[in-house]
Design a protein around this motif. Structure first.
Motif, PDB file in Angstrom:
ATOM      1  N   ARG A 125      35.761 -14.812   7.124  1.00  0.00           N
ATOM      2  CA  ARG A 125      35.073 -14.036   8.154  1.00  0.00           C
ATOM      3  C   ARG A 125      36.093 -13.303   9.037  1.00  0.00           C
ATOM      4  O   ARG A 125      35.917 -12.131   9.347  1.00  0.00           O
ATOM      5  CB  ARG A 125      34.212 -14.962   9.002  1.00  0.00           C
ATOM      6  CG  ARG A 125      33.444 -14.247  10.075  1.00  0.00           C
ATOM      7  CD  ARG A 125      32.592 -15.232  10.840  1.00  0.00           C
ATOM      8  NE  ARG A 125      31.841 -14.561  11.876  1.00  0.00           N
ATOM      9  CZ  ARG A 125      31.281 -15.176  12.887  1.00  0.00           C
ATOM     10  NH1 ARG A 125      31.363 -16.492  12.991  1.00  0.00           N
ATOM     11  NH2 ARG A 125      30.618 -14.510  13.785  1.00  0.00           N
ATOM     12  N   ASP A 126      37.161 -14.001   9.419  1.00  0.00           N
ATOM     13  CA  ASP A 126      38.211 -13.377  10.228  1.00  0.00           C
ATOM     14  C   ASP A 126      38.860 -12.221   9.472  1.00  0.00           C
ATOM     15  O   ASP A 126      39.109 -11.158  10.042  1.00  0.00           O
ATOM     16  CB  ASP A 126      39.288 -14.402  10.605  1.00  0.00           C
ATOM     17  CG  ASP A 126      38.773 -15.474  11.544  1.00  0.00           C
ATOM     18  OD1 ASP A 126      37.785 -15.217  12.265  1.00  0.00           O
ATOM     19  OD2 ASP A 126      39.365 -16.568  11.552  1.00  0.00           O
ATOM     20  N   ARG A 127      39.138 -12.433   8.184  1.00  0.00           N
ATOM     21  CA  ARG A 127      39.762 -11.368   7.388  1.00  0.00           C
ATOM     22  C   ARG A 127      38.857 -10.150   7.292  1.00  0.00           C
ATOM     23  O   ARG A 127      39.321  -9.017   7.385  1.00  0.00           O
ATOM     24  CB  ARG A 127      40.128 -11.882   5.997  1.00  0.00           C
ATOM     25  CG  ARG A 127      41.371 -12.761   6.005  1.00  0.00           C
ATOM     26  CD  ARG A 127      41.916 -12.969   4.607  1.00  0.00           C
ATOM     27  NE  ARG A 127      41.003 -13.677   3.729  1.00  0.00           N
ATOM     28  CZ  ARG A 127      40.937 -15.005   3.616  1.00  0.00           C
ATOM     29  NH1 ARG A 127      41.740 -15.750   4.340  1.00  0.00           N
ATOM     30  NH2 ARG A 127      40.092 -15.563   2.796  1.00  0.00           N
ATOM     31  N   ARG A 128      37.564 -10.374   7.102  1.00  0.00           N
ATOM     32  CA  ARG A 128      36.621  -9.245   7.050  1.00  0.00           C
ATOM     33  C   ARG A 128      36.632  -8.487   8.364  1.00  0.00           C
ATOM     34  O   ARG A 128      36.615  -7.258   8.381  1.00  0.00           O
ATOM     35  CB  ARG A 128      35.207  -9.732   6.735  1.00  0.00           C
ATOM     36  CG  ARG A 128      34.989 -10.058   5.267  1.00  0.00           C
ATOM     37  CD  ARG A 128      33.518 -10.198   4.945  1.00  0.00           C
ATOM     38  NE  ARG A 128      32.864 -11.265   5.694  1.00  0.00           N
ATOM     39  CZ  ARG A 128      32.737 -12.510   5.295  1.00  0.00           C
ATOM     40  NH1 ARG A 128      33.225 -12.880   4.132  1.00  0.00           N
ATOM     41  NH2 ARG A 128      32.128 -13.402   6.042  1.00  0.00           N
ATOM     42  N   ARG A 129      36.677  -9.204   9.473  1.00  0.00           N
ATOM     43  CA  ARG A 129      36.716  -8.548  10.787  1.00  0.00           C
ATOM     44  C   ARG A 129      38.019  -7.773  10.986  1.00  0.00           C
ATOM     45  O   ARG A 129      38.028  -6.687  11.545  1.00  0.00           O
ATOM     46  CB  ARG A 129      36.554  -9.581  11.898  1.00  0.00           C
ATOM     47  CG  ARG A 129      35.153 -10.106  12.009  1.00  0.00           C
ATOM     48  CD  ARG A 129      35.034 -11.075  13.144  1.00  0.00           C
ATOM     49  NE  ARG A 129      33.656 -11.440  13.377  1.00  0.00           N
ATOM     50  CZ  ARG A 129      33.265 -12.336  14.265  1.00  0.00           C
ATOM     51  NH1 ARG A 129      34.164 -12.960  15.008  1.00  0.00           N
ATOM     52  NH2 ARG A 129      31.996 -12.613  14.423  1.00  0.00           N
ATOM     53  N   ILE A 130      39.125  -8.332  10.523  1.00  0.00           N
ATOM     54  CA  ILE A 130      40.414  -7.645  10.628  1.00  0.00           C
ATOM     55  C   ILE A 130      40.382  -6.353   9.820  1.00  0.00           C
ATOM     56  O   ILE A 130      40.784  -5.294  10.300  1.00  0.00           O
ATOM     57  CB  ILE A 130      41.566  -8.564  10.168  1.00  0.00           C
ATOM     58  CG1 ILE A 130      41.759  -9.710  11.154  1.00  0.00           C
ATOM     59  CG2 ILE A 130      42.861  -7.778   9.984  1.00  0.00           C
ATOM     60  CD1 ILE A 130      42.670 -10.816  10.658  1.00  0.00           C
ATOM     61  N   ILE A 131      39.899  -6.438   8.590  1.00  0.00           N
ATOM     62  CA  ILE A 131      39.820  -5.251   7.728  1.00  0.00           C
ATOM     63  C   ILE A 131      38.898  -4.209   8.352  1.00  0.00           C
ATOM     64  O   ILE A 131      39.222  -3.019   8.397  1.00  0.00           O
ATOM     65  CB  ILE A 131      39.347  -5.644   6.317  1.00  0.00           C
ATOM     66  CG1 ILE A 131      40.432  -6.466   5.611  1.00  0.00           C
ATOM     67  CG2 ILE A 131      38.984  -4.405   5.494  1.00  0.00           C
ATOM     68  CD1 ILE A 131      39.969  -7.151   4.345  1.00  0.00           C
ATOM     69  N   GLN A 132      37.762  -4.649   8.859  1.00  0.00           N
ATOM     70  CA  GLN A 132      36.812  -3.744   9.501  1.00  0.00           C
ATOM     71  C   GLN A 132      37.441  -3.075  10.725  1.00  0.00           C
ATOM     72  O   GLN A 132      37.298  -1.873  10.931  1.00  0.00           O
ATOM     73  CB  GLN A 132      35.572  -4.536   9.900  1.00  0.00           C
ATOM     74  CG  GLN A 132      34.364  -3.701  10.198  1.00  0.00           C
ATOM     75  CD  GLN A 132      33.153  -4.608  10.452  1.00  0.00           C
ATOM     76  OE1 GLN A 132      33.278  -5.693  11.035  1.00  0.00           O
ATOM     77  NE2 GLN A 132      31.993  -4.175   9.983  1.00  0.00           N
ATOM     78  N   PHE A 133      38.173  -3.832  11.517  1.00  0.00           N
ATOM     79  CA  PHE A 133      38.828  -3.286  12.688  1.00  0.00           C
ATOM     80  C   PHE A 133      39.885  -2.252  12.310  1.00  0.00           C
ATOM     81  O   PHE A 133      39.970  -1.187  12.900  1.00  0.00           O
ATOM     82  CB  PHE A 133      39.472  -4.412  13.516  1.00  0.00           C
ATOM     83  CG  PHE A 133      40.302  -3.913  14.661  1.00  0.00           C
ATOM     84  CD1 PHE A 133      39.687  -3.435  15.805  1.00  0.00           C
ATOM     85  CD2 PHE A 133      41.678  -3.894  14.591  1.00  0.00           C
ATOM     86  CE1 PHE A 133      40.438  -2.966  16.885  1.00  0.00           C
ATOM     87  CE2 PHE A 133      42.446  -3.434  15.658  1.00  0.00           C
ATOM     88  CZ  PHE A 133      41.818  -2.957  16.788  1.00  0.00           C
ATOM     89  N   ARG A 134      40.701  -2.583  11.314  1.00  0.00           N
ATOM     90  CA  ARG A 134      41.748  -1.641  10.877  1.00  0.00           C
ATOM     91  C   ARG A 134      41.156  -0.335  10.354  1.00  0.00           C
ATOM     92  O   ARG A 134      41.697   0.737  10.594  1.00  0.00           O
ATOM     93  CB  ARG A 134      42.626  -2.277   9.808  1.00  0.00           C
ATOM     94  CG  ARG A 134      43.565  -3.306  10.366  1.00  0.00           C
ATOM     95  CD  ARG A 134      44.450  -3.856   9.295  1.00  0.00           C
ATOM     96  NE  ARG A 134      45.404  -4.809   9.856  1.00  0.00           N
ATOM     97  CZ  ARG A 134      46.110  -5.646   9.125  1.00  0.00           C
ATOM     98  NH1 ARG A 134      45.990  -5.666   7.820  1.00  0.00           N
ATOM     99  NH2 ARG A 134      46.951  -6.477   9.709  1.00  0.00           N
ATOM    100  N   GLN A 135      40.046  -0.429   9.617  1.00  0.00           N
ATOM    101  CA  GLN A 135      39.425   0.784   9.095  1.00  0.00           C
ATOM    102  C   GLN A 135      38.796   1.618  10.201  1.00  0.00           C
ATOM    103  O   GLN A 135      38.842   2.830  10.158  1.00  0.00           O
ATOM    104  CB  GLN A 135      38.365   0.422   8.051  1.00  0.00           C
ATOM    105  CG  GLN A 135      38.980  -0.097   6.767  1.00  0.00           C
ATOM    106  CD  GLN A 135      37.940  -0.623   5.802  1.00  0.00           C
ATOM    107  OE1 GLN A 135      36.783  -0.831   6.160  1.00  0.00           O
ATOM    108  NE2 GLN A 135      38.345  -0.857   4.557  1.00  0.00           N
ATOM    109  N   SER A 136      38.249   0.964  11.220  1.00  0.00           N
ATOM    110  CA  SER A 136      37.607   1.713  12.306  1.00  0.00           C
ATOM    111  C   SER A 136      38.626   2.333  13.241  1.00  0.00           C
ATOM    112  O   SER A 136      38.347   3.333  13.894  1.00  0.00           O
ATOM    113  CB  SER A 136      36.680   0.790  13.115  1.00  0.00           C
ATOM    114  OG  SER A 136      37.423  -0.168  13.828  1.00  0.00           O
ATOM    115  N   SER A 137      39.848   1.767  13.301  1.00  0.00           N
ATOM    116  CA  SER A 137      40.867   2.317  14.204  1.00  0.00           C
ATOM    117  C   SER A 137      41.764   3.322  13.499  1.00  0.00           C
ATOM    118  O   SER A 137      42.745   3.771  14.064  1.00  0.00           O
ATOM    119  CB  SER A 137      41.706   1.197  14.819  1.00  0.00           C
ATOM    120  OG  SER A 137      42.445   0.537  13.807  1.00  0.00           O
ATOM    121  N   GLY A 138      41.450   3.658  12.259  1.00  0.00           N
ATOM    122  CA  GLY A 138      42.212   4.667  11.541  1.00  0.00           C
ATOM    123  C   GLY A 138      43.450   4.154  10.854  1.00  0.00           C
ATOM    124  O   GLY A 138      44.284   4.902  10.397  1.00  0.00           O
ATOM    125  N   GLY A 139      43.661   2.847  10.798  1.00  0.00           N
ATOM    126  CA  GLY A 139      44.872   2.287  10.206  1.00  0.00           C
ATOM    127  C   GLY A 139      44.596   1.626   8.969  1.00  0.00           C
ATOM    128  O   GLY A 139      44.652   1.422   7.977  1.00  0.00           O
TER     129      GLY A 139
END
Length: 80
Positions: free
Chosen positions: A66-80
């Motif tokens: 769950r944490d990894r999914r959130r990290i990936i989602q955050f990185r994609q939404s911040s343009g990184g």
């Protein structure tokens, strides 16, 4: 002149030559030269990042799925 951006920061390099084939890093390093201002700024930023890590609490362990999914989602939404 070429500007390179990656996780470590921005680099400004002067291209001295171009190789026809991909070769070892030792050969590639002879084909460019980082500007003195770029090198100083990069080292300064690295020292600042290292100093900031002293104040961050260390992670408690590996991230869950769950944490990894959130990290990936955050990185994609911040343009990184």
């Amino acid at each position: 002149m070429l500007r390179v951006t990656n996780d470590a920061g921005d680099f400004q390099v002067q291209v001295l030559g171009v190789s026809e084939i991909r070769g070892p890093a030792s050969v590639a390093q002879t084909l460019y030269r980082e500007t003195e201002a770029s090198r100083e700024l990069r080292l300064k930023l690295a020292a600042e990042r290292k100093a900031l890590r002293q104040f961050e609490p260390p992670p408690t362990g590996r991230p869950s799925k769950r944490d990894r999914r959130r990290i990936i989602q955050f990185r994609q939404s911040s343009g990184g």
